[in-house]
Design an enzyme around this catalytic site. Structure first.
Site, PDB file in Angstrom:
ATOM      1  N   SER A  37       0.847  -1.197   0.000  1.00 49.71           N
ATOM      2  CA  SER A  37       0.000   0.000   0.000  1.00 49.71           C
ATOM      3  C   SER A  37       0.878   1.242   0.000  1.00 49.71           C
ATOM      4  O   SER A  37       2.098   1.156   0.206  1.00 49.71           O
ATOM      5  CB  SER A  37      -0.933   0.005   1.217  1.00 49.71           C
ATOM      6  OG  SER A  37      -0.206   0.194   2.412  1.00 49.71           O
ATOM      7  N   LYS A 128     -21.599  -1.086  -6.876  1.00 48.90           N
ATOM      8  CA  LYS A 128     -21.621   0.121  -7.720  1.00 48.90           C
ATOM      9  C   LYS A 128     -21.212  -0.187  -9.155  1.00 48.90           C
ATOM     10  O   LYS A 128     -21.479   0.604 -10.059  1.00 48.90           O
ATOM     11  CB  LYS A 128     -20.693   1.193  -7.151  1.00 48.90           C
ATOM     12  CG  LYS A 128     -20.792   1.464  -5.652  1.00 48.90           C
ATOM     13  CD  LYS A 128     -22.151   1.931  -5.217  1.00 48.90           C
ATOM     14  CE  LYS A 128     -22.190   2.321  -3.746  1.00 48.90           C
ATOM     15  NZ  LYS A 128     -21.914   1.222  -2.796  1.00 48.90           N
ATOM     16  N   LYS A 140     -14.921   0.716 -11.569  1.00 53.78           N
ATOM     17  CA  LYS A 140     -14.878  -0.654 -11.070  1.00 53.78           C
ATOM     18  C   LYS A 140     -15.465  -1.632 -12.079  1.00 53.78           C
ATOM     19  O   LYS A 140     -15.013  -2.781 -12.159  1.00 53.78           O
ATOM     20  CB  LYS A 140     -15.606  -0.757  -9.727  1.00 53.78           C
ATOM     21  CG  LYS A 140     -14.898  -0.037  -8.586  1.00 53.78           C
ATOM     22  CD  LYS A 140     -13.458  -0.530  -8.381  1.00 53.78           C
ATOM     23  CE  LYS A 140     -13.415  -1.926  -7.760  1.00 53.78           C
ATOM     24  NZ  LYS A 140     -12.019  -2.337  -7.461  1.00 53.78           N
ATOM     25  N   VAL A 169     -20.353  -2.683   3.639  1.00 49.51           N
ATOM     26  CA  VAL A 169     -19.710  -3.409   4.737  1.00 49.51           C
ATOM     27  C   VAL A 169     -20.120  -2.770   6.057  1.00 49.51           C
ATOM     28  O   VAL A 169     -19.867  -1.594   6.296  1.00 49.51           O
ATOM     29  CB  VAL A 169     -18.176  -3.399   4.587  1.00 49.51           C
ATOM     30  CG1 VAL A 169     -17.522  -4.036   5.804  1.00 49.51           C
ATOM     31  CG2 VAL A 169     -17.766  -4.127   3.324  1.00 49.51           C
ATOM     32  N   ARG A 173     -15.227   2.171   8.139  1.00 51.44           N
ATOM     33  CA  ARG A 173     -14.984   3.607   8.256  1.00 51.44           C
ATOM     34  C   ARG A 173     -15.703   4.381   7.158  1.00 51.44           C
ATOM     35  O   ARG A 173     -15.645   4.017   5.992  1.00 51.44           O
ATOM     36  CB  ARG A 173     -13.481   3.890   8.177  1.00 51.44           C
ATOM     37  CG  ARG A 173     -12.681   3.449   9.380  1.00 51.44           C
ATOM     38  CD  ARG A 173     -11.205   3.566   9.123  1.00 51.44           C
ATOM     39  NE  ARG A 173     -10.783   2.684   8.025  1.00 51.44           N
ATOM     40  CZ  ARG A 173      -9.581   2.722   7.468  1.00 51.44           C
ATOM     41  NH1 ARG A 173      -8.701   3.590   7.866  1.00 51.44           N
ATOM     42  NH2 ARG A 173      -9.288   1.881   6.491  1.00 51.44           N
ATOM     43  N   THR A 192     -30.467  10.806   3.124  1.00 52.29           N
ATOM     44  CA  THR A 192     -30.549  11.384   1.781  1.00 52.29           C
ATOM     45  C   THR A 192     -31.894  11.125   1.120  1.00 52.29           C
ATOM     46  O   THR A 192     -32.438  11.982   0.448  1.00 52.29           O
ATOM     47  CB  THR A 192     -29.414  10.839   0.889  1.00 52.29           C
ATOM     48  OG1 THR A 192     -29.486   9.409   0.883  1.00 52.29           O
ATOM     49  CG2 THR A 192     -28.056  11.264   1.414  1.00 52.29           C
ATOM     50  N   ARG A 251     -26.755  12.498  -2.593  1.00 48.35           N
ATOM     51  CA  ARG A 251     -25.433  13.029  -2.905  1.00 48.35           C
ATOM     52  C   ARG A 251     -25.077  12.734  -4.369  1.00 48.35           C
ATOM     53  O   ARG A 251     -25.659  11.844  -4.987  1.00 48.35           O
ATOM     54  CB  ARG A 251     -24.382  12.398  -1.995  1.00 48.35           C
ATOM     55  CG  ARG A 251     -24.561  12.666  -0.518  1.00 48.35           C
ATOM     56  CD  ARG A 251     -23.528  11.916   0.291  1.00 48.35           C
ATOM     57  NE  ARG A 251     -23.630  10.470   0.104  1.00 48.35           N
ATOM     58  CZ  ARG A 251     -22.740   9.603   0.567  1.00 48.35           C
ATOM     59  NH1 ARG A 251     -21.683  10.016   1.225  1.00 48.35           N
ATOM     60  NH2 ARG A 251     -22.909   8.305   0.362  1.00 48.35           N
TER      61      ARG A 251
END
Length: 332
Positions: A37, A128, A140, A169, A173, A192, A251
């Site tokens: 990473s 998505k 993706k 998930v 975070r 939303t 959004r």
């Protein structure tokens, strides 16, 4: 399969990697796991958990850097590709950077894995990517297509590529559960759209899906976990039933409902007890018995969306999960 093997995970300091590493060490006892990473601070923090475990090592690198990938892949047997630009608004406002990581990075990894003769690669995808309406989903989808095409692209090399796809998930975070827990203390939960539904999966289930893919794959499959749905209002009730709901509008790039399998994929999709498998059209692999195995073909009008799901999580179930995992919510 993973026992005594060498595994590299790109983006390994993220939520998935933080669960994949300890679970895989305990379950499969590989000889080595390499976390690749670009964030040195996240690597330093994660390394504190493995100071005494010689099986775990860290390499600073970016999937945009093909030469660094080739070096990191030396002696590796299996790769999990978890690196991505994932936050939808971030991708909408920084599209060039998202493309560089999610598409160009995928191409770099495919080339490097073939050159290094990696045995198998499993790439993480997202709901998505099915009928995408935002840039993140579009990149993706392109990444999924690249990994699938990586199989014939490998030529005489034996490297095989497959994809796993899953939804929201729980407790990760930046996701809705830790957000609602934080802002819910003020007595107001911003939503939303009150029609919204989401798939719910734990990181443990996501890791197990990757394990299954490694054991099952011939190359080119997209594995989709069967998981429950929840409405956004039920998620809010589970976290703070007395809070007032404030509608703030959708959004940029956000969907009302999540979709993991669209009607266009139905002719090539097979059902199994715990998951679905979308088989590739190329090379007539969607009719290959070694890929289909014991799968049952879905109906021609089949879709797998969070609003037409037959499995729903109750507010009671979510409350129980939060109580059991409160120390991890927002940190994974």
């Amino acid at each position: 399969m993973l026992k005594n093997s060498s595994i590299l995970i790109t983006g390994g300091t993220g939520s998935f990697g933080k669960n994949f590493v300890p679970m895989t060490l305990e379950k499969h006892n590989p000889s080595r796991i390499v976390i690749y990473s670009r964030d040195e601070m996240k690597q330093w923090e994660m390394a504190q958990n493995y100071n005494l475990d010689s099986r775990v090592s860290f390499i600073i690198g970016d999937v945009r850097d093909k030469d660094r990938l080739r070096r990191a892949l030396d002696g590796i047997d299996f790769v999990v590709h978890a690196a991505a630009t994932k936050i939808i608004p971030t991708a909408e406002y920084n599209p060039f950077e998202c493309v560089k990581t999610n598409i160009n990075g995928a191409m770099n990894l495919i080339d490097a894995c073939i050159d290094r003769e990696i045995k198998s690669v499993v790439a993480l995808s997202t709901d998505k990517a099915s009928n995408p309406i935002n840039l993140y989903g579009a990149t993706k989808l392109a990444s999924d297509k690249l990994f699938i095409a990586g199989n014939p692209y490998a030529g005489s090399h034996q490297t095989r590529f497959s994809v796993v796809r899953y939804g929201n998930v729980m407790g990760s975070r930046g996701s809705v559960i830790p957000f609602f827990i934080t802002v819910g203390e003020k007595g107001i939960l911003p939503i939303t759209d009150n029609r919204m539904t989401r798939f719910m999966i734990s990181l443990e289930q996501a890791v197990e899906l990757v394990w299954h893919a490694f054991n099952d794959m011939n190359g080119g499959e997209i594995y989709v976990k069967k998981i429950p749905s929840m409405s956004i209002l039920d998620i809010a009730k589970a976290i703070n039933p007395s809070a007032k709901i404030k509608l703030i509008g959708i959004r940029p790039g956000e969907k009302i409902h999540e979709q993991m399998i669209g009607i266009e994929d139905a002719p090539n999709t097979y059902s199994y007890p715990d998951h679905y498998k979308i088989l590739p059209v190329i090379n007539n692999w969607s009719a290959d018995p070694t890929r289909i195995k014991n799968g049952i073909k879905v109906s021609e009008d089949f879709t797998y969306r969070s609003d037409n799901n037959s499995d729903w999580m109750s507010t009671k179930d979510l409350k129980s999960w939060i109580n059991l995992n409160r120390n991890k919510v927002g940190k994974i």
